[in-house]
Scaffold this motif. Structure first.
Motif, PDB file in Angstrom:
ATOM      1  N   VAL A  47      82.459  64.348  55.640  1.00 32.94           N
ATOM      2  CA  VAL A  47      81.832  63.782  54.451  1.00 32.94           C
ATOM      3  C   VAL A  47      81.420  62.332  54.720  1.00 32.94           C
ATOM      4  O   VAL A  47      80.394  61.859  54.221  1.00 32.94           O
ATOM      5  CB  VAL A  47      82.766  63.919  53.219  1.00 32.94           C
ATOM      6  N   LEU A  50      78.226  62.702  56.699  1.00 33.52           N
ATOM      7  CA  LEU A  50      77.106  63.142  55.854  1.00 33.52           C
ATOM      8  C   LEU A  50      76.598  62.029  54.945  1.00 33.52           C
ATOM      9  O   LEU A  50      75.434  62.048  54.532  1.00 33.52           O
ATOM     10  CB  LEU A  50      77.525  64.347  54.998  1.00 33.52           C
ATOM     11  N   TRP A  55      70.030  65.041  53.572  1.00 34.31           N
ATOM     12  CA  TRP A  55      70.120  66.493  53.667  1.00 34.31           C
ATOM     13  C   TRP A  55      69.899  67.079  52.281  1.00 34.31           C
ATOM     14  O   TRP A  55      70.453  66.577  51.300  1.00 34.31           O
ATOM     15  CB  TRP A  55      71.515  66.883  54.207  1.00 34.31           C
ATOM     16  N   GLY A  57      70.672  70.194  51.528  1.00 35.42           N
ATOM     17  CA  GLY A  57      71.602  71.303  51.294  1.00 35.42           C
ATOM     18  C   GLY A  57      71.163  72.591  51.943  1.00 35.42           C
ATOM     19  O   GLY A  57      71.948  73.540  52.031  1.00 35.42           O
ATOM     20  N   GLY A  59      67.972  72.655  54.475  1.00 32.63           N
ATOM     21  CA  GLY A  59      67.247  72.373  55.714  1.00 32.63           C
ATOM     22  C   GLY A  59      68.079  71.637  56.741  1.00 32.63           C
ATOM     23  O   GLY A  59      69.313  71.708  56.740  1.00 32.63           O
ATOM     24  N   ILE A  61      69.811  68.516  58.841  1.00 31.00           N
ATOM     25  CA  ILE A  61      70.493  67.276  58.465  1.00 31.00           C
ATOM     26  C   ILE A  61      69.960  66.164  59.351  1.00 31.00           C
ATOM     27  O   ILE A  61      70.013  66.261  60.575  1.00 31.00           O
ATOM     28  CB  ILE A  61      72.007  67.433  58.658  1.00 31.00           C
ATOM     29  N   MET A 261      78.926  63.680  41.368  1.00 31.84           N
ATOM     30  CA  MET A 261      78.770  64.123  42.751  1.00 31.84           C
ATOM     31  C   MET A 261      78.238  65.552  42.793  1.00 31.84           C
ATOM     32  O   MET A 261      77.299  65.852  43.522  1.00 31.84           O
ATOM     33  CB  MET A 261      80.115  64.059  43.471  1.00 31.84           C
ATOM     34  N   TYR A 262      78.818  66.421  41.999  1.00 31.57           N
ATOM     35  CA  TYR A 262      78.389  67.818  41.993  1.00 31.57           C
ATOM     36  C   TYR A 262      76.919  67.929  41.599  1.00 31.57           C
ATOM     37  O   TYR A 262      76.138  68.618  42.245  1.00 31.57           O
ATOM     38  CB  TYR A 262      79.263  68.638  41.031  1.00 31.57           C
ATOM     39  N   PHE A 266      74.596  69.381  44.365  1.00 29.72           N
ATOM     40  CA  PHE A 266      74.280  70.803  44.281  1.00 29.72           C
ATOM     41  C   PHE A 266      73.209  71.130  43.251  1.00 29.72           C
ATOM     42  O   PHE A 266      72.693  72.234  43.235  1.00 29.72           O
ATOM     43  CB  PHE A 266      75.555  71.607  44.016  1.00 29.72           C
ATOM     44  N   MET A 271      72.374  65.668  49.101  1.00 30.70           N
ATOM     45  CA  MET A 271      73.708  65.742  49.678  1.00 30.70           C
ATOM     46  C   MET A 271      74.171  64.402  50.260  1.00 30.70           C
ATOM     47  O   MET A 271      75.358  64.110  50.268  1.00 30.70           O
ATOM     48  CB  MET A 271      73.755  66.808  50.768  1.00 30.70           C
ATOM     49  N   ALA A 274      75.396  62.238  47.428  1.00 34.34           N
ATOM     50  CA  ALA A 274      76.575  62.906  46.880  1.00 34.34           C
ATOM     51  C   ALA A 274      77.780  62.687  47.803  1.00 34.34           C
ATOM     52  O   ALA A 274      78.903  62.484  47.330  1.00 34.34           O
ATOM     53  CB  ALA A 274      76.307  64.398  46.705  1.00 34.34           C
ATOM     54  N   SER A 275      77.528  62.695  49.117  1.00 31.44           N
ATOM     55  CA  SER A 275      78.622  62.429  50.060  1.00 31.44           C
ATOM     56  C   SER A 275      79.133  61.000  49.911  1.00 31.44           C
ATOM     57  O   SER A 275      80.325  60.740  50.086  1.00 31.44           O
ATOM     58  CB  SER A 275      78.158  62.665  51.495  1.00 31.44           C
ATOM     59  N   ALA A 278      81.538  61.058  47.241  1.00 28.99           N
ATOM     60  CA  ALA A 278      82.786  61.667  47.699  1.00 28.99           C
ATOM     61  C   ALA A 278      83.632  60.654  48.472  1.00 28.99           C
ATOM     62  O   ALA A 278      84.852  60.570  48.289  1.00 28.99           O
ATOM     63  CB  ALA A 278      82.491  62.886  48.566  1.00 28.99           C
TER      64      ALA A 278
END
Lengths: 307, 300
Positions: A47, A50, A55, A57, A59, A61, A261-262, A266, A271, A274-275, A278
């Motif tokens: 994480v 990332l 990214w 989610g 394709g 990275i 984050m979710y 998502f 991503m 969102a990472s 996290a």
């Protein structure tokens, strides 16, 4: 508890007991160790990696350095969800702690009801966040729920429709689920206070309130730290409850970090940012746990006893 | 967890009963705390209301729900709502949840037990101590924080949208706590027993099964039930790692029912009640061990 300390002592004991023959058990630890490394440790490093990529989610990275961090740190959604997270953390602590302590002291003292209460108090812990949220959502319906049932107009509110009320409702549901657990922790602590302390103070003429504040509270100090650590660090990861109960709304008034984050990762397929959230979540958890540990002034114990 | 045992050096059963002196504490406090007493019953009432409500509502007809008092028991109880949710594939979702829970719990407890045994028996080895440290640190890793890399791993393994996708991470996140609880229990097995097993020529594997396993059974029950609850109730993993309706587990199905049934509150109540039945059964089986196992070590 002193989870970390005893193994160190036991190392020597077991060496002598076995005569240094430990090799044959090594392979037994391998499956769990390898497995946890793959699905626990690697994702934690992952994480962090990332958070320096872009990214969607699906394709490829792409490593993009600080791009995601820049995007995330300048997003007004971050301070807002941080604020909401702290609001939930502090309010739920303020509500849960005094009630849990009082309940714990009470249930510790009545042997007759203790067993029954322990059984019933445990029930909310068994239920899933989803089931609890769905139940409360229906029960809090302004027209057919709680208010109508008791015939009390004050309870006929649009509980989840206004920002302040929605936050209050969320805190209530969190407390509903977790107060029983914390009161059981306090119950265990109170039962370990030596009775002689109370006897001595009685001879000295201390009243009940005095006993509570001068004996009970100081004696359960470490339990308060443990319970608070569990509450505070746990509140960072509230997800199911908020997702189902309010969906972060109304508007974004209950959108805490985990939900942010979710949704970013998502739903919006970002991503990278969102990472970053996290990573912030992990850091916050570690920092808060350390702060509370300092507060307890008992080294690494209070953190581990929370387990 | 059961770490008290460690500190005091008492034997396993000791923490089920408090030391005698504490009864007196209780007696003194009994006279002292009537505020807490009132609160105790009020809170019990608050805890029980939603549970009572969801059960009675699941037996009301939809028409009846809107005209009878919220908390009045159903006038003529009906199983109609249960039929409605069964017609909506609840059996499949239930079965999915059972598969995921059982499929994760058995390997998780088995490998955790082996690791706990190794950590206790071979604690002189640096690598085992490091392993133990990894598990202890792992307790602090929240699932939410690593869900994105877990998702990445699952799609790379081409497991996205399968039950196995939920099972694999569930196993991992059950390991740290299981190892901690189990190793604390194995540590309390008297050294002499291990020694005599060795004298009799038993291998470590044999000792694991014939000595540690029977003596650790209460802890194994605690760990199994605790993890089963967490996996059965798990929402984030199914939400992120599956997609098709036929891969839904119960929590995910509940959320979908809620959207699908809309104002049919009794049907929603029936689905919630159904989800909860296995949990209550598990709790009934392992209550004693679960409550003492989870609270024994914490309150100090």
């Amino acid at each position: 508890m002193t989870t970390l300390a005893p193994p160190a002592v036991r190392v020597k004991e077991s060496k002598t007991a076995k005569g240094g023959r430990g090799g044959s058990v090594l392979w037994m630890a391998a499956p769990a160790a390898v497995y946890f490394f793959a699905f626990g440790v690697i994702p934690l490093l992952g994480v962090l990696y990332l958070s320096f990529t872009t990214w969607d989610g699906i394709g490829a990275i792409k490593f993009t350095g600080l791009t995601s961090w820049k995007a995330e740190l300048t997003d007004p959604g971050l301070p807002h969800s941080l604020w909401v997270t702290f609001e939930i953390m502090i309010l739920s602590w303020l509500v849960q702690t005094p009630i849990s302590i009082l309940l714990g002291v009470f249930t510790a003292s009545f042997k007759r009801y203790r067993a029954l209460l322990a059984v019933l108090y445990f029930i909310p812990l068994l239920l899933s966040g989803v089931a609890i949220s769905i139940t409360f959502k229906a029960l809090l319906d302004p027209n057919f729920g709680l208010g109508a049932g008791f015939g009390i107009d004050a309870l006929k509110q649009d509980w989840l429709g206004q920002p302040r009320l929605a936050m209050a409702t969320l805190i209530f549901v969190v407390s509903w689920q977790w107060i029983p657990f914390h009161s059981l922790i306090y119950q265990g602590a109170v039962r370990q206070i030596p009775g002689s302390l109370y006897e001595a103070s009685q001879i000295d003429g201390a009243g009940r309130m005095r006993q509570f504040f001068s004996i009970t509270l100081p004696q359960i100090k470490y339990t308060i730290i443990t319970s608070s650590t569990l509450m505070v660090v746990g509140s960072l990861t509230f997800f199911d409850l908020i997702y189902v109960l309010t969906g972060g709304g109304p508007g974004d008034s209950t959108r805490a970090l985990a939900l942010e984050m979710y949704q970013k990762g998502f739903m919006a397929n970002l991503m990278g940012p969102a990472s970053c959230i996290a990573v912030i979540l992990v850091l916050l958890g570690v920092i808060l746990a350390q702060l509370l540990r300092r507060l307890g002034g008992r080294g690494d114990e209070s953190m581990m006893e929370g387990v | 967890m059961t770490t008290t045992v460690n500190v005091t050096g008492t034997q396993t059963p000791a923490h089920h009963q408090p030391p005698k002196r504490n009864r007196r504490t209780g007696h003194k406090l009994a006279k002292m705390n009537w505020i807490g007493g009132g609160l105790g019953w009020v809170w019990l009432f608050i805890v029980m209301i939603p549970i009572y409500w969801i059960v009675i509502t699941s037996f009301k007809t939809q028409a009846n729900y809107f005209i009878t008092n919220t908390f009045a028991p159903p006038r003529d109880p009906t199983f109609e709502n249960y039929k409605t949710v069964i017609d909506n594939d609840v059996a499949l979702y239930f079965f999915n949840s059972v598969l995921v829970t059982v499929g994760a719990i058995i390997p998780a407890v088995a490998i955790s037990f082996m690791a706990a045994y190794a950590i206790v028996r071979g604690s002189g080895r640096l690598i085992l101590r490091l392993t133990n440290t990894m598990f202890l640190a792992g307790l602090a890793i929240p699932l939410q924080a690593v869900i994105i890399p877990v998702y990445l791993i699952i799609i790379r393994l081409k497991l996205y949208d399968s039950l196995l996708a939920i099972v694999l991470p569930s196993i991992a996140f059950a390991i740290p706590l299981s190892v901690l609880v189990l190793s604390n229990f194995i540590r309390d097995v008297p050294k002499e027993l291990f020694e005599s097993m060795r004298m009799d020529g038993a291998t470590e594997w044999g000792t694991l099964w014939r000595l540690a396993f029977p003596l650790t059974r209460p802890a194994l029950v605690t760990v199994t039930i605790y993890n089963a609850l967490g996996i059965w109730n798990g929402f984030l993993l199914p939400l992120v790692l599956t997609q098709s309706p036929d891969k839904r587990t119960m929590p995910l199905a509940l959320v979908n029912f809620q959207g699908q049934f809309g104002v049919n509150v009794p049907a929603i109540a029936a689905s919630v009640t159904l989800t909860t039945i296995p949990i209550v059964l598990l709790y009934a089986i392992g209550r004693r061990q679960l409550v003492s196992g989870l609270t024994a070590g914490i309150g100090k």
